[in-house]
Design a protein around this motif. Structure first.
Motif, mmCIF file in Angstrom:
data_model
loop_
_atom_site.group_PDB
_atom_site.id
_atom_site.type_symbol
_atom_site.label_atom_id
_atom_site.label_comp_id
_atom_site.label_asym_id
_atom_site.label_seq_id
_atom_site.Cartn_x
_atom_site.Cartn_y
_atom_site.Cartn_z
ATOM 1 N N MET A 96 4.043 5.614 -1.551
ATOM 2 C CA MET A 96 3.665 6.087 -0.238
ATOM 3 C C MET A 96 3.983 7.571 -0.122
ATOM 4 O O MET A 96 5.011 8.025 -0.599
ATOM 5 C CB MET A 96 4.420 5.305 0.814
ATOM 6 N N LEU A 97 3.090 8.296 0.501
ATOM 7 C CA LEU A 97 3.206 9.748 0.589
ATOM 8 C C LEU A 97 3.552 10.156 2.015
ATOM 9 O O LEU A 97 2.701 10.139 2.905
ATOM 10 C CB LEU A 97 1.893 10.395 0.153
ATOM 11 N N SER A 142 -2.958 6.967 7.473
ATOM 12 C CA SER A 142 -4.261 6.304 7.527
ATOM 13 C C SER A 142 -4.309 5.482 8.805
ATOM 14 O O SER A 142 -3.306 4.896 9.209
ATOM 15 C CB SER A 142 -4.429 5.370 6.333
ATOM 16 N N VAL A 143 -5.463 5.455 9.434
ATOM 17 C CA VAL A 143 -5.604 4.700 10.682
ATOM 18 C C VAL A 143 -6.602 3.586 10.463
ATOM 19 O O VAL A 143 -7.700 3.806 9.955
ATOM 20 C CB VAL A 143 -6.080 5.617 11.831
ATOM 21 N N GLU A 191 -1.168 6.066 0.538
ATOM 22 C CA GLU A 191 -0.633 5.651 -0.750
ATOM 23 C C GLU A 191 -1.422 6.292 -1.880
ATOM 24 O O GLU A 191 -2.614 6.557 -1.758
ATOM 25 C CB GLU A 191 -0.710 4.130 -0.899
ATOM 26 N N LEU A 192 -0.736 6.534 -2.975
ATOM 27 C CA LEU A 192 -1.361 7.000 -4.209
ATOM 28 C C LEU A 192 -1.208 5.875 -5.218
ATOM 29 O O LEU A 192 -0.116 5.328 -5.376
ATOM 30 C CB LEU A 192 -0.660 8.264 -4.712
ATOM 31 N N VAL A 193 -2.275 5.501 -5.879
ATOM 32 C CA VAL A 193 -2.261 4.369 -6.796
ATOM 33 C C VAL A 193 -2.364 4.867 -8.236
ATOM 34 O O VAL A 193 -3.194 5.713 -8.545
ATOM 35 C CB VAL A 193 -3.440 3.415 -6.489
ATOM 36 N N LEU A 247 -7.630 10.392 -4.332
ATOM 37 C CA LEU A 247 -6.731 11.069 -3.410
ATOM 38 C C LEU A 247 -7.152 10.781 -1.970
ATOM 39 O O LEU A 247 -8.330 10.542 -1.699
ATOM 40 C CB LEU A 247 -6.759 12.581 -3.663
ATOM 41 N N PRO A 248 -6.198 10.797 -1.058
ATOM 42 C CA PRO A 248 -6.522 10.490 0.343
ATOM 43 C C PRO A 248 -7.555 11.452 0.914
ATOM 44 O O PRO A 248 -7.486 12.654 0.688
ATOM 45 C CB PRO A 248 -5.186 10.637 1.066
#
Length: 77
Positions: free
Chosen positions: A1-2, A8-9, A24-26, A45-46
């Motif tokens: 988690m970043l 994020s909504v 989150e980055l996976v 990336l988000p």
């Protein structure tokens, strides 16, 4: 988690507190049929961004995840 990235909504408007989730980055392994071995993949990336801002602790977690995935790929599991 970043923690330094925007949340994020999800859910319907109006939003309630439980609709806000950390970004989150996976990191995972992927191997297609004709590839010799697995590849380490860092998920998208988000928000379709090209760079990521990490706190030092988050950078260490990503580094450890990459090392773990590389070790797993080398082990042939």
């Amino acid at each position: 988690m970043l923690s330094s990235e925007d949340l994020s909504v999800a859910g319907q408007v109006p939003h309630k507190p439980s609709d806000y989730r950390p970004t989150e980055l996976v990191v995972y392994l992927d191997q297609h049929v004709r590839e010799v071995g697995p590849r380490v993949v860092v998920g998208q990336l988000p928000g379709d961004r090209t760079k990521l801002h990490l706190l030092p602790a988050e950078a260490r977690q990503v580094a450890q995840a990459l090392l773990d995935m590389a070790d797993l790929a080398d082990s042939g599991v």
